[in-house]
Design a protein around this motif. Structure first.
Motif, PDB file in Angstrom:
ATOM      1  N   LEU A 190       0.871  -1.257   0.082  1.00 27.15           N
ATOM      2  CA  LEU A 190      -0.048   0.027   0.090  1.00 27.15           C
ATOM      3  C   LEU A 190       0.865   1.329   0.017  1.00 27.15           C
ATOM      4  CD1 LEU A 190      -2.850   0.797   0.150  1.00 27.15           C
ATOM      5  CD2 LEU A 190      -2.591   0.884   2.426  1.00 27.15           C
ATOM      6  N   ASP A 191       1.122   1.573  -1.216  1.00 29.14           N
ATOM      7  CA  ASP A 191       1.761   3.202  -1.278  1.00 29.14           C
ATOM      8  C   ASP A 191       1.078   4.331  -0.455  1.00 29.14           C
ATOM      9  OD1 ASP A 191       3.264   1.622  -3.256  1.00 29.14           O
ATOM     10  OD2 ASP A 191       2.106   2.097  -4.750  1.00 29.14           O
ATOM     11  N   THR A 192       1.958   4.823   0.220  1.00 25.14           N
ATOM     12  CA  THR A 192       1.354   5.792   1.134  1.00 25.14           C
ATOM     13  C   THR A 192       2.622   6.958   0.783  1.00 25.14           C
ATOM     14  OG1 THR A 192       2.419   4.955   3.163  1.00 25.14           O
ATOM     15  CG2 THR A 192      -0.083   4.790   2.841  1.00 25.14           C
ATOM     16  N   SER A 193       1.999   8.267   1.188  1.00 24.86           N
ATOM     17  CA  SER A 193       2.679   9.311   0.773  1.00 24.86           C
ATOM     18  C   SER A 193       2.213  10.518   1.956  1.00 24.86           C
ATOM     19  CB  SER A 193       2.955   9.922  -0.598  1.00 24.86           C
ATOM     20  OG  SER A 193       3.372  11.176  -0.523  1.00 24.86           O
ATOM     21  N   VAL A 194       2.972  11.046   2.848  1.00 25.46           N
ATOM     22  CA  VAL A 194       2.421  11.988   3.616  1.00 25.46           C
ATOM     23  C   VAL A 194       2.323  13.288   2.792  1.00 25.46           C
ATOM     24  CG1 VAL A 194       3.025  13.347   5.724  1.00 25.46           C
ATOM     25  CG2 VAL A 194       3.532  10.764   5.831  1.00 25.46           C
ATOM     26  N   ALA A 195       3.369  13.650   2.015  1.00 24.37           N
ATOM     27  CA  ALA A 195       3.481  14.849   1.374  1.00 24.37           C
ATOM     28  C   ALA A 195       2.015  14.868   0.365  1.00 24.37           C
ATOM     29  CB  ALA A 195       4.585  14.964   0.587  1.00 24.37           C
ATOM     30  N   ALA A 196       1.852  13.669  -0.339  1.00 28.58           N
ATOM     31  CA  ALA A 196       0.595  13.726  -1.152  1.00 28.58           C
ATOM     32  C   ALA A 196      -0.717  14.071  -0.153  1.00 28.58           C
ATOM     33  CB  ALA A 196       0.491  12.482  -2.010  1.00 28.58           C
ATOM     34  N   ALA A 197      -0.825  13.354   0.852  1.00 27.93           N
ATOM     35  CA  ALA A 197      -1.826  13.373   1.714  1.00 27.93           C
ATOM     36  C   ALA A 197      -1.975  14.933   2.079  1.00 27.93           C
ATOM     37  CB  ALA A 197      -1.723  12.372   2.925  1.00 27.93           C
ATOM     38  N   GLY A 198      -0.926  15.498   2.618  1.00 34.93           N
ATOM     39  CA  GLY A 198      -0.736  16.922   2.926  1.00 34.93           C
ATOM     40  C   GLY A 198      -1.502  17.743   1.620  1.00 34.93           C
ATOM     41  N   LEU A 199      -0.744  17.436   0.495  1.00 36.90           N
ATOM     42  CA  LEU A 199      -1.306  18.365  -0.490  1.00 36.90           C
ATOM     43  C   LEU A 199      -2.787  18.037  -0.912  1.00 36.90           C
ATOM     44  CD1 LEU A 199      -0.247  20.337  -2.864  1.00 36.90           C
ATOM     45  CD2 LEU A 199       0.135  18.390  -4.300  1.00 36.90           C
ATOM     46  N   ALA A 200      -3.142  16.837  -0.652  1.00 35.16           N
ATOM     47  CA  ALA A 200      -4.795  16.480  -1.102  1.00 35.16           C
ATOM     48  C   ALA A 200      -5.550  17.172  -0.107  1.00 35.16           C
ATOM     49  CB  ALA A 200      -4.953  15.211  -1.142  1.00 35.16           C
ATOM     50  N   ALA A 201      -5.022  17.279   1.292  1.00 35.30           N
ATOM     51  CA  ALA A 201      -5.839  17.864   2.222  1.00 35.30           C
ATOM     52  C   ALA A 201      -5.886  19.413   1.964  1.00 35.30           C
ATOM     53  CB  ALA A 201      -5.221  17.315   3.688  1.00 35.30           C
ATOM     54  N   VAL A 202      -4.911  20.006   1.846  1.00 35.35           N
ATOM     55  CA  VAL A 202      -4.780  21.442   1.549  1.00 35.35           C
ATOM     56  C   VAL A 202      -5.725  21.907   0.453  1.00 35.35           C
ATOM     57  CG1 VAL A 202      -3.521  23.454   0.756  1.00 35.35           C
ATOM     58  CG2 VAL A 202      -2.499  22.023   2.582  1.00 35.35           C
ATOM     59  N   PHE A 203      -5.764  20.924  -0.609  1.00 28.60           N
ATOM     60  CA  PHE A 203      -6.511  21.325  -1.842  1.00 28.60           C
ATOM     61  C   PHE A 203      -8.083  21.270  -1.458  1.00 28.60           C
ATOM     62  CE2 PHE A 203      -9.578  19.730  -4.969  1.00 28.60           C
ATOM     63  CZ  PHE A 203      -9.544  20.766  -5.728  1.00 28.60           C
ATOM     64  N   GLY A 204      -8.279  20.129  -0.736  1.00 30.31           N
ATOM     65  CA  GLY A 204      -9.732  19.932  -0.167  1.00 30.31           C
ATOM     66  C   GLY A 204     -10.261  21.095   0.831  1.00 30.31           C
ATOM     67  N   ILE A 205      -9.129  21.779   1.880  1.00 29.58           N
ATOM     68  CA  ILE A 205      -9.784  22.734   2.743  1.00 29.58           C
ATOM     69  C   ILE A 205      -9.990  24.014   1.994  1.00 29.58           C
ATOM     70  CG2 ILE A 205      -8.828  24.173   4.712  1.00 29.58           C
ATOM     71  CD1 ILE A 205      -7.562  21.438   5.667  1.00 29.58           C
ATOM     72  N   VAL A 206      -9.110  24.140   1.101  1.00 29.26           N
ATOM     73  CA  VAL A 206      -9.102  25.572   0.208  1.00 29.26           C
ATOM     74  C   VAL A 206     -10.494  25.640  -0.551  1.00 29.26           C
ATOM     75  CG1 VAL A 206      -8.030  26.812  -1.586  1.00 29.26           C
ATOM     76  CG2 VAL A 206      -6.787  26.006   0.299  1.00 29.26           C
ATOM     77  N   THR A 207     -10.629  24.403  -1.042  1.00 29.41           N
ATOM     78  CA  THR A 207     -12.092  24.179  -2.021  1.00 29.41           C
ATOM     79  C   THR A 207     -13.373  24.362  -1.084  1.00 29.41           C
ATOM     80  OG1 THR A 207     -10.827  22.613  -3.341  1.00 29.41           O
ATOM     81  CG2 THR A 207     -13.073  23.063  -3.766  1.00 29.41           C
ATOM     82  N   ALA A 208     -13.003  23.789   0.044  1.00 31.66           N
ATOM     83  CA  ALA A 208     -14.140  23.867   0.939  1.00 31.66           C
ATOM     84  C   ALA A 208     -14.604  25.288   1.444  1.00 31.66           C
ATOM     85  CB  ALA A 208     -14.170  22.914   2.289  1.00 31.66           C
ATOM     86  N   ILE A 209     -13.327  26.092   1.706  1.00 29.64           N
ATOM     87  CA  ILE A 209     -13.566  27.444   2.011  1.00 29.64           C
ATOM     88  C   ILE A 209     -14.107  28.270   0.678  1.00 29.64           C
ATOM     89  CG2 ILE A 209     -12.377  29.519   2.643  1.00 29.64           C
ATOM     90  CD1 ILE A 209     -10.299  27.668   4.290  1.00 29.64           C
ATOM     91  N   ALA A 210     -13.612  27.953  -0.152  1.00 29.39           N
ATOM     92  CA  ALA A 210     -14.074  28.504  -1.643  1.00 29.39           C
ATOM     93  C   ALA A 210     -15.740  28.516  -1.808  1.00 29.39           C
ATOM     94  CB  ALA A 210     -13.207  28.218  -2.870  1.00 29.39           C
ATOM     95  N   VAL A 211     -16.013  27.066  -1.725  1.00 26.75           N
ATOM     96  CA  VAL A 211     -17.368  26.616  -1.787  1.00 26.75           C
ATOM     97  C   VAL A 211     -18.321  27.401  -0.959  1.00 26.75           C
ATOM     98  CG1 VAL A 211     -18.994  24.829  -1.919  1.00 26.75           C
ATOM     99  CG2 VAL A 211     -16.799  24.678  -3.165  1.00 26.75           C
TER     100      VAL A 211
END
Lengths: 105, 167
Positions: free
Chosen positions: B90-111
């Motif tokens: 199971l490939d995991t990546s903390v950096a990718a998770a962080g980037l995806a989380a930042v994207f999700g939070i920013v989009t939630a704020i924008a919406v």
């Protein structure tokens, strides 16, 4: 009509799906898994486009046409991507993107 | 009179889509991941039906659930030497998770910041006939360009994947 959902719910769904696809595309080591994650991201974009088109300007259908063209481009992309994976597999016997490093000096 | 989308089918489809996407990303078997992706695509097609985009729902079923899923499964089969190779760490990546989380939070704020998002949609939605009419009048040029793109992609895919093993 009891509970209804509006445009906001569709946009949130699209954002969550896009974030999931983004995580998959960046964290996976198998080239096929990366392509599958990219498909998730294009689907998220299509959901947002079609929902906006339906809620805001349904008569023009602009979002639907953009979604249709995104489908065309993403199909071309997945076809070419998988052909590339096959060609790489023939040469290197692997689909792990970490081990495809022939351009590294 | 504006119409609305009932919550029950929407949330059923959302469960299917998000669940399918999660299983696609977090299943360790590549073949299982491809089938979960197929399930998510079918659910997205149902969502398009809710949004009265019948033609796109059909195309979604034919292209993603049909062609892309089969193509993905074929490539998985062709690139597996042993059956055990389908099971991957199971490939995991903390950096990718962080980037995806930042994207999700920013989009939630924008919406959340968009002032009035409509909860009801206009009742009149054009049907599949109007979609075809528009496609061949206002969108005729992009349509033709799309067909050229598909043709070039087809030729390129055949060229790349059919190449001989000469170095």
């Amino acid at each position: 009509m009891s509970a209804v959902v509006g445009l906001r719910e569709f946009l949130v769904l699209s954002a969550v799906l896009f974030a999931l696809g983004l995580y998959g595309a960046l964290s996976k080591k198998s080239a096929i898994m990366i392509l599958m994650a990219i498909e998730l991201m294009t689907n998220a974009v299509n959901i947002a486009l079609i929902a906006m088109s339906r809620f805001l300007t349904p008569g023009l259908m602009t979002g639907q046409f953009f979604a249709a063209f995104i489908m065309v481009v993403s199909t071309a992309e997945i076809g070419l991507g998988l052909a590339l994976v096959l060609a790489l597999y023939r040469r290197t016997r692997t689909v792990e993107v970490d081990r495809i490093d022939r351009l590294k000096g | 009179m504006p119409s609305a989308i009932p919550a029950l089918p929407f949330y059923l489809l959302v469960t299917a889509i998000i669940g399918g996407a999660l299983m696609t990303i977090f299943s360790r078997n590549v073949v299982h991941a491809a089938f979960w992706l197929l399930e998510a695509m079918v659910a997205v097609s149902g969502l398009f039906l809710l949004l009265s985009a019948e033609f796109l729902a059909l195309v979604q079923l034919l292209v993603y659930a049909g062609a892309v899923a089969v193509l993905t499964l074929f490539v998985i089969m062709l690139t597996l030497r042993r059956r055990e190779d389908a099971i991957r760490p199971l490939d995991t990546s903390v950096a990718a998770a962080g980037l995806a989380a930042v994207f999700g939070i920013v989009t939630a704020i924008a919406v959340g910041g968009f002032s009035p998002l409509p909860a009801r949609m206009p009742a009149a939605a054009p049907g599949i006939a109007q979609f075809g009419g528009e496609l061949f009048t206002r969108w005729a040029l992009p349509f033709e360009v799309a067909s050229v793109v598909l043709l070039i992609a087809l030729v390129g895919a055949v060229w790349w994947s059919g190449e001989d093993e000469d170095q």
